[in-house]
Design an enzyme around this catalytic site. Structure first.
Site, short mmCIF file in Angstrom:
data_model
loop_
_atom_site.label_atom_id
_atom_site.label_comp_id
_atom_site.label_asym_id
_atom_site.label_seq_id
_atom_site.Cartn_x
_atom_site.Cartn_y
_atom_site.Cartn_z
N ASP A 1 0.84 -1.20 0.00
CA ASP A 1 0.00 0.00 0.00
C ASP A 1 0.87 1.24 0.00
O ASP A 1 1.82 1.36 0.79
CB ASP A 1 -0.90 0.01 1.25
CG ASP A 1 -1.77 1.24 1.31
OD1 ASP A 1 -2.86 1.23 0.71
OD2 ASP A 1 -1.37 2.23 1.96
N TYR B 1 2.53 10.42 -0.46
CA TYR B 1 3.64 10.04 0.42
C TYR B 1 4.95 10.55 -0.17
O TYR B 1 5.32 10.20 -1.29
CB TYR B 1 3.70 8.53 0.59
CG TYR B 1 2.49 7.92 1.29
CD1 TYR B 1 1.57 8.70 1.98
CD2 TYR B 1 2.27 6.54 1.27
CE1 TYR B 1 0.47 8.14 2.61
CE2 TYR B 1 1.18 5.97 1.90
CZ TYR B 1 0.27 6.77 2.57
OH TYR B 1 -0.82 6.21 3.19
N SER C 1 -10.75 5.74 2.15
CA SER C 1 -10.02 5.82 3.42
C SER C 1 -10.69 6.83 4.33
O SER C 1 -10.93 7.98 3.92
CB SER C 1 -8.57 6.22 3.17
OG SER C 1 -7.86 6.36 4.39
N GLN D 1 -10.10 2.34 4.51
CA GLN D 1 -8.82 2.30 5.22
C GLN D 1 -8.83 3.31 6.36
O GLN D 1 -8.47 4.47 6.18
CB GLN D 1 -7.67 2.58 4.24
CG GLN D 1 -6.31 2.33 4.87
CD GLN D 1 -5.16 2.51 3.91
OE1 GLN D 1 -4.23 3.28 4.17
NE2 GLN D 1 -5.20 1.80 2.78
N SER E 1 -2.12 1.99 11.37
CA SER E 1 -1.67 2.24 12.74
C SER E 1 -2.24 1.23 13.74
O SER E 1 -2.74 1.62 14.79
CB SER E 1 -2.03 3.66 13.18
OG SER E 1 -1.29 4.03 14.32
N ARG F 1 9.50 7.74 16.51
CA ARG F 1 8.54 8.48 15.69
C ARG F 1 8.06 9.74 16.41
O ARG F 1 7.76 10.75 15.78
CB ARG F 1 7.36 7.58 15.34
CG ARG F 1 6.31 8.24 14.46
CD ARG F 1 5.30 7.24 13.95
NE ARG F 1 5.92 6.31 13.02
CZ ARG F 1 5.25 5.36 12.38
NH1 ARG F 1 3.97 5.21 12.58
NH2 ARG F 1 5.86 4.55 11.54
#
Length: 338
Positions: free
Chosen positions: A50, A55, A153, A178, A207, A229
């Site tokens: 995916d 991105y 999503s 999503q 997540s 992160r």
């Protein structure tokens, strides 16, 4: 190896663990390491990947395209998305207009180096574009063979219902949603999941480890680990901040003995937990190193005993977010960048 599940009410099977490259490729990880990690995922049995045009502003698709080059296309399930601004971010470089959807799919196919994607997803709901226009454009993308299935999503239950009705009218399938979903973020359970199950729509959840909080590495009263992160704005630090409260981190530490009893690591327990929901087709996981893949894959096929599920609920119930109204806050009310 990794088990497969059907995606929605379709004949398409996807791996229970989907490799996602949101904050890793062309961002956290150099291209050589990213390609090695994709190859490790393939070696571990993951065939579902995916990505999204947004991105790293299209660069993550390029990296994934390089990583899958030379692989048997028929043996892969490639997903990408359209909605968020890309490129120079002009007035038509975002949203779900017919123009942006066609610009988006053509650009994604070129960057990925494929003739079609298995699943093309609306990355959010576009309040500025009539849903009829959006769904007609998706229908045409399918008819042109550029995508086999359509997903979305973070759509609300009502948006899913309207989108599914239009898809049926236009004779294509809306097969997936999503959303964010984890043992700490359960806002889709009251409305989105029952509606999706009724409509034949699966969840591909992102997540599942609550941005890494469910791994147990963030400790109450302690500074966040250097290089994690939570310290990197490019890696979604603002997403994780909601979970970095001491009451949440204290509750998460109660999962350690539960994971030990189940014979799992805490990350494996988190991934296995979302996969217990029959409406979840796959859990999205990322990796910055090849060795992380094997650990994630071990969550596939795990059946958690009812006592383990109950213990997780009891540990996290005071801090888990369940408010279904949260599903109405995710898609921007105006198109980004316009």
């Amino acid at each position: 190896m990794v088990n497969y599940r059907y995606l929605g009410n379709s004949g398409l099977k996807v791996t229970e663990i989907t490799y996602g490259n949101w904050v890793t490729h062309a961002s956290q990880v150099d291209d050589t390491d990213a390609i090695a990690t994709v190859h490790a995922a393939l070696d571990a049995g993951i065939t579902t990947f995916d990505t999204a045009d947004t991105y790293a502003n299209t660069a993550a698709e390029v990296v994934l395209g390089k990583a899958i080059s030379g692989q048997r296309r028929e043996g892969l399930e490639i997903f990408t998305k359209v909605y968020w601004p890309i490129g120079p971010m002009g007035p038509n470089d975002a949203g779900l207009s017919r123009k942006h959807i066609f610009d988006g799919i053509n650009g994604s196919l070129q960057r990925l180096g494929v003739d079609y994607v298995d699943l093309y997803q609306a990355h959010r709901y576009d309040y500025e574009t009539p849903i009829e226009e959006t769904m007609q454009a998706f229908a045409d993308v399918v008819r042109q063979g550029k995508a086999l299935y359509i997903g979305v999503s973070e759509w609300t239950a009502e948006q899913l219902r309207e989108g599914a009705a239009l898809a049926k009218e236009l004779k294509f399938q809306l097969v997936s949603n999503q959303p964010q979903y984890s043992a700490l973020w359960r806002v889709i359970e009251e409305k989105v999941i029952p509606t999706s199950a009724e409509l034949g729509i699966s969840q591909i959840v992102w997540s599942p480890m609550a941005q890494g909080v469910l791994s147990g590495k963030y400790l109450p009263g302690q500074p966040v680990p250097e290089g994690s992160r939570a310290t990197d704005e490019k890696s979604g630090a603002h997403f994780i901040s909601r979970f970095l409260r001491d009451d949440v981190l204290t509750a998460v530490q109660k999962l350690k003995p539960i994971a030990d009893e189940a014979g799992l690591s805490m990350p494996q327990l988190a991934i296995a937990w979302v996969l217990q929901n029959p409406n979840v087709a796959s859990a999205l996981v990322g990796a910055s190193r090849p060795e992380q893949i094997a650990s994630n894959v071990a969550a596939s096929g795990v059946v958690l005993e009812p006592a383990i599920i109950t213990a997780i609920d009891e540990a996290l119930s005071p801090v888990a977010e369940r408010d279904p109204e949260q599903t109405y806050t995710v898609s921007p009310k105006s198109r980004p960048g316009s």
